[in-house]
Design a protein around this motif. Structure first.
Motif, PDB file in Angstrom:
ATOM      1  N   ASP A  47       0.741  -5.533 -10.543  1.00 43.44           N
ATOM      2  CA  ASP A  47       0.894  -4.171 -11.055  1.00 43.44           C
ATOM      3  C   ASP A  47       1.068  -3.223  -9.874  1.00 43.44           C
ATOM      4  OD1 ASP A  47       0.899  -1.826 -12.482  1.00 43.44           O
ATOM      5  OD2 ASP A  47      -1.277  -1.779 -12.785  1.00 43.44           O
ATOM      6  N   TRP A  48       2.259  -2.600  -9.773  1.00 44.22           N
ATOM      7  CA  TRP A  48       2.551  -1.680  -8.675  1.00 44.22           C
ATOM      8  C   TRP A  48       2.470  -0.218  -9.110  1.00 44.22           C
ATOM      9  CZ3 TRP A  48       7.791  -4.351  -6.995  1.00 44.22           C
ATOM     10  CH2 TRP A  48       7.514  -5.669  -6.611  1.00 44.22           C
ATOM     11  N   SER A  49       2.005   0.027 -10.317  1.00 41.33           N
ATOM     12  CA  SER A  49       2.011   1.393 -10.842  1.00 41.33           C
ATOM     13  C   SER A  49       1.113   2.327 -10.040  1.00 41.33           C
ATOM     14  CB  SER A  49       1.572   1.391 -12.310  1.00 41.33           C
ATOM     15  OG  SER A  49       0.244   0.875 -12.443  1.00 41.33           O
ATOM     16  N   GLY A  50       0.122   1.781  -9.330  1.00 47.30           N
ATOM     17  CA  GLY A  50      -0.776   2.618  -8.557  1.00 47.30           C
ATOM     18  C   GLY A  50      -0.113   3.308  -7.383  1.00 47.30           C
ATOM     19  N   LEU A  51       1.111   2.915  -7.033  1.00 45.13           N
ATOM     20  CA  LEU A  51       1.809   3.542  -5.914  1.00 45.13           C
ATOM     21  C   LEU A  51       2.491   4.843  -6.308  1.00 45.13           C
ATOM     22  CD1 LEU A  51       3.475   0.402  -4.276  1.00 45.13           C
ATOM     23  CD2 LEU A  51       1.310   1.504  -3.666  1.00 45.13           C
ATOM     24  N   VAL A  52       2.702   5.056  -7.605  1.00 44.80           N
ATOM     25  CA  VAL A  52       3.416   6.256  -8.054  1.00 44.80           C
ATOM     26  C   VAL A  52       2.657   6.991  -9.157  1.00 44.80           C
ATOM     27  CG1 VAL A  52       5.707   5.442  -7.403  1.00 44.80           C
ATOM     28  CG2 VAL A  52       4.772   4.832  -9.645  1.00 44.80           C
ATOM     29  N   GLY A  53       1.397   6.684  -9.341  1.00 39.57           N
ATOM     30  CA  GLY A  53       0.604   7.346 -10.376  1.00 39.57           C
ATOM     31  C   GLY A  53      -0.717   6.630 -10.563  1.00 39.57           C
ATOM     32  N   ARG A  54      -1.375   6.943 -11.652  1.00 39.20           N
ATOM     33  CA  ARG A  54      -2.640   6.273 -11.945  1.00 39.20           C
ATOM     34  C   ARG A  54      -2.358   4.826 -12.324  1.00 39.20           C
ATOM     35  NH1 ARG A  54      -6.915   9.643 -12.518  1.00 39.20           N
ATOM     36  NH2 ARG A  54      -8.059   8.058 -13.684  1.00 39.20           N
ATOM     37  N   PRO A  55      -3.071   3.864 -11.714  1.00 44.01           N
ATOM     38  CA  PRO A  55      -2.780   2.449 -11.990  1.00 44.01           C
ATOM     39  C   PRO A  55      -3.082   2.076 -13.434  1.00 44.01           C
ATOM     40  CG  PRO A  55      -4.803   2.676 -10.716  1.00 44.01           C
ATOM     41  CD  PRO A  55      -4.180   4.040 -10.767  1.00 44.01           C
ATOM     42  N   ALA A  56      -2.177   1.289 -14.013  1.00 41.32           N
ATOM     43  CA  ALA A  56      -2.369   0.850 -15.398  1.00 41.32           C
ATOM     44  C   ALA A  56      -3.397  -0.268 -15.490  1.00 41.32           C
ATOM     45  CB  ALA A  56      -1.034   0.393 -15.986  1.00 41.32           C
ATOM     46  N   THR A  57      -3.455  -1.117 -14.460  1.00 42.10           N
ATOM     47  CA  THR A  57      -4.418  -2.219 -14.419  1.00 42.10           C
ATOM     48  C   THR A  57      -5.020  -2.286 -13.019  1.00 42.10           C
ATOM     49  OG1 THR A  57      -2.791  -3.879 -13.729  1.00 42.10           O
ATOM     50  CG2 THR A  57      -3.024  -3.486 -16.097  1.00 42.10           C
ATOM     51  N   LEU A  58      -5.895  -3.252 -12.827  1.00 45.47           N
ATOM     52  CA  LEU A  58      -6.526  -3.450 -11.520  1.00 45.47           C
ATOM     53  C   LEU A  58      -6.003  -4.708 -10.830  1.00 45.47           C
ATOM     54  CD1 LEU A  58     -10.240  -2.524 -12.366  1.00 45.47           C
ATOM     55  CD2 LEU A  58      -8.479  -1.089 -11.302  1.00 45.47           C
ATOM     56  N   MET A 225      -3.312  11.134  -8.477  1.00 45.93           N
ATOM     57  CA  MET A 225      -3.527   9.927  -7.692  1.00 45.93           C
ATOM     58  C   MET A 225      -4.631  10.166  -6.673  1.00 45.93           C
ATOM     59  SD  MET A 225       0.397   8.729  -6.920  1.00 45.93           S
ATOM     60  CE  MET A 225      -0.171   7.420  -5.816  1.00 45.93           C
ATOM     61  N   GLU A 226      -5.307   9.088  -6.311  1.00 48.71           N
ATOM     62  CA  GLU A 226      -6.304   9.169  -5.259  1.00 48.71           C
ATOM     63  C   GLU A 226      -5.613   9.332  -3.904  1.00 48.71           C
ATOM     64  OE1 GLU A 226      -9.482   9.349  -5.644  1.00 48.71           O
ATOM     65  OE2 GLU A 226      -9.551   8.955  -7.806  1.00 48.71           O
ATOM     66  N   PHE A 227      -6.335   9.962  -2.985  1.00 46.26           N
ATOM     67  CA  PHE A 227      -5.802  10.217  -1.642  1.00 46.26           C
ATOM     68  C   PHE A 227      -5.364   8.921  -0.963  1.00 46.26           C
ATOM     69  CE2 PHE A 227      -6.598  10.576   2.942  1.00 46.26           C
ATOM     70  CZ  PHE A 227      -5.834  11.680   3.267  1.00 46.26           C
ATOM     71  N   ASP A 228      -6.203   7.889  -1.049  1.00 47.30           N
ATOM     72  CA  ASP A 228      -5.890   6.642  -0.356  1.00 47.30           C
ATOM     73  C   ASP A 228      -4.749   5.881  -1.017  1.00 47.30           C
ATOM     74  OD1 ASP A 228      -7.381   6.145  -2.591  1.00 47.30           O
ATOM     75  OD2 ASP A 228      -8.626   4.586  -1.699  1.00 47.30           O
ATOM     76  N   GLN A 229      -4.490   6.142  -2.295  1.00 46.73           N
ATOM     77  CA  GLN A 229      -3.359   5.489  -2.954  1.00 46.73           C
ATOM     78  C   GLN A 229      -2.038   5.930  -2.327  1.00 46.73           C
ATOM     79  OE1 GLN A 229      -4.941   6.451  -7.202  1.00 46.73           O
ATOM     80  NE2 GLN A 229      -3.425   4.828  -7.458  1.00 46.73           N
ATOM     81  N   VAL A 230      -1.925   7.227  -2.055  1.00 54.11           N
ATOM     82  CA  VAL A 230      -0.692   7.742  -1.458  1.00 54.11           C
ATOM     83  C   VAL A 230      -0.518   7.200  -0.042  1.00 54.11           C
ATOM     84  CG1 VAL A 230       0.587   9.814  -0.822  1.00 54.11           C
ATOM     85  CG2 VAL A 230      -0.859   9.823  -2.858  1.00 54.11           C
ATOM     86  N   LEU A 231      -1.602   7.210   0.725  1.00 59.19           N
ATOM     87  CA  LEU A 231      -1.514   6.692   2.087  1.00 59.19           C
ATOM     88  C   LEU A 231      -1.164   5.207   2.088  1.00 59.19           C
ATOM     89  CD1 LEU A 231      -4.511   8.471   3.862  1.00 59.19           C
ATOM     90  CD2 LEU A 231      -2.091   9.104   3.848  1.00 59.19           C
ATOM     91  N   MET A 232      -1.697   4.462   1.115  1.00 58.76           N
ATOM     92  CA  MET A 232      -1.345   3.048   1.018  1.00 58.76           C
ATOM     93  C   MET A 232       0.137   2.881   0.700  1.00 58.76           C
ATOM     94  SD  MET A 232      -2.813   0.019  -1.479  1.00 58.76           S
ATOM     95  CE  MET A 232      -4.325  -0.186  -0.536  1.00 58.76           C
ATOM     96  N   GLY A 233       0.655   3.723  -0.193  1.00 60.16           N
ATOM     97  CA  GLY A 233       2.074   3.647  -0.515  1.00 60.16           C
ATOM     98  C   GLY A 233       2.947   3.907   0.700  1.00 60.16           C
ATOM     99  N   ILE A 234       2.557   4.875   1.524  1.00 62.42           N
ATOM    100  CA  ILE A 234       3.315   5.162   2.743  1.00 62.42           C
ATOM    101  C   ILE A 234       3.243   3.979   3.700  1.00 62.42           C
ATOM    102  CG2 ILE A 234       3.379   6.635   4.799  1.00 62.42           C
ATOM    103  CD1 ILE A 234       2.512   8.956   3.022  1.00 62.42           C
ATOM    104  N   PHE A 235       2.055   3.408   3.851  1.00 62.88           N
ATOM    105  CA  PHE A 235       1.908   2.244   4.729  1.00 62.88           C
ATOM    106  C   PHE A 235       2.739   1.071   4.229  1.00 62.88           C
ATOM    107  CE2 PHE A 235      -0.334  -1.844   5.229  1.00 62.88           C
ATOM    108  CZ  PHE A 235      -0.208  -2.000   6.602  1.00 62.88           C
ATOM    109  N   LEU A 236       2.679   0.814   2.927  1.00 61.00           N
ATOM    110  CA  LEU A 236       3.380  -0.340   2.365  1.00 61.00           C
ATOM    111  C   LEU A 236       4.891  -0.219   2.497  1.00 61.00           C
ATOM    112  CD1 LEU A 236       1.340  -0.925  -0.927  1.00 61.00           C
ATOM    113  CD2 LEU A 236       1.135  -2.145   1.244  1.00 61.00           C
ATOM    114  N   SER A 237       5.412   0.992   2.453  1.00 60.27           N
ATOM    115  CA  SER A 237       6.865   1.168   2.479  1.00 60.27           C
ATOM    116  C   SER A 237       7.399   1.465   3.874  1.00 60.27           C
ATOM    117  CB  SER A 237       7.277   2.290   1.522  1.00 60.27           C
ATOM    118  OG  SER A 237       6.596   3.490   1.841  1.00 60.27           O
ATOM    119  N   TRP A 238       6.695   2.272   4.638  1.00 61.39           N
ATOM    120  CA  TRP A 238       7.212   2.675   5.945  1.00 61.39           C
ATOM    121  C   TRP A 238       7.051   1.593   7.004  1.00 61.39           C
ATOM    122  CZ3 TRP A 238       6.064   8.520   7.219  1.00 61.39           C
ATOM    123  CH2 TRP A 238       6.655   9.314   6.227  1.00 61.39           C
ATOM    124  N   THR A 239       5.954   0.847   6.963  1.00 54.75           N
ATOM    125  CA  THR A 239       5.713  -0.152   8.011  1.00 54.75           C
ATOM    126  C   THR A 239       6.781  -1.240   8.033  1.00 54.75           C
ATOM    127  OG1 THR A 239       3.331   0.271   7.842  1.00 54.75           O
ATOM    128  CG2 THR A 239       4.018  -1.729   8.983  1.00 54.75           C
TER     129      THR A 239
END
Length: 266
Positions: A47-58, A225-239
């Protein structure tokens, strides 16, 4: 001659010792392993929904070769498996040491590749010398200037960015755009100023980077979204994008040097 001495001075500055090449190889290895860890999220998570909003699952996790985080697992209040994280860092260091050792072994070839990219063309050097003597101060750096075209491009991009933030601030597509073209946008904006040195362009990247991150955080907050969710999305895509760009640039320089070494000398 003056031009030859200038080239020799430039080459003396860029030729690196064995220790410096080892550190460069170590950094490359760490970057590549960081990119692999970022990509592991897309394989360990269903489930990748947590990268662009509230996660649907865990059903989200990250880590390579050992998993260091899983959604919903507090790890006894530590929020991550730091033992596995340490093992992953050690693995990255091992990979970096291997690449560093290879760089030391091939340092003459690598120095030649860097030399070929840094040599000052005599025609350009003569033109710069004439311009400097005409100004009466060859040691003084030229003032920072934007070309008219560059200024128009910056203005247009600023208008587009303002429109995107104001109209699409609460839409996931804004985050997807920042994730997808973040590094490309950074490099593109840094290349706009006319006749800037690469050092100044690197300095310009810093405020642009923080601006994009700030926009992403603002959009994420609007999407609850949580603060760390956005930072994780940036890390996952930019790195991974940064690792691919660095690898492609290095491969381009080395391929050019290899072709020159195979070409018959006149």
């Amino acid at each position: 001659m003056v031009f030859e001495s200038k080239n020799e001075s430039v080459l003396a500055d860029v030729r690196a010792s064995a220790g410096r090449w080892f550190m460069r190889g170590l950094a490359i290895g760490m970057l590549l392993m960081a990119a692999v860890n970022a990509l592991s999220y897309f394989f360990r998570s269903s489930d990748w929904s947590g990268l662009v909003g509230r996660p649907a699952t865990l059903n989200s996790a990250i880590g390579f070769p050992w998993q260091v985080w899983e959604a919903g697992n507090t790890y006894g209040g530590m929020f991550a498996d730091y033992r596995a994280m340490g093992l992953n860092i050690a693995s990255a260091a091992v990979v970096g040491c291997v690449i560093g050792a290879f760089a030391v072994w091939q340092r003459d070839f690598l120095n030649d590749a860097v030399d070929g990219a840094m040599v000052v063309d005599p025609g350009d050097a003569k033109l710069n010398s004439n311009a400097s003597s005409h100004s009466g101060n060859s040691q003084k750096l030229a003032p920072v200037q934007f070309s008219l075209r560059g200024l128009m491009i910056v203005t247009t991009m600023a208008a587009i960015a303002s429109t995107v933030v104001s109209r699409l601030a609460v839409h996931p597509i804004t985050l997807v755009t920042i994730y997808a073209i973040g590094p490309a946008t950074l490099v593109g904006l840094a290349m706009i100023p006319h006749r800037w040195s690469w050092q100044r362009r690197v300095v310009l990247l810093i405020p642009i980077t923080f601006s994009l991150i700030a926009i992403a955080l603002f959009v994420g907050h609007s999407l609850q979204m949580e603060f760390d969710q956005v930072l994780m999305g940036i890390f996952l895509s930019w790195t991974p994008q940064s690792a691919v760009a660095a690898t492609a640039l290095a491969a381009f320089l080395l391929a050019g040097q290899h072709r020159e070494s195979l070409a018959p000398s006149n």
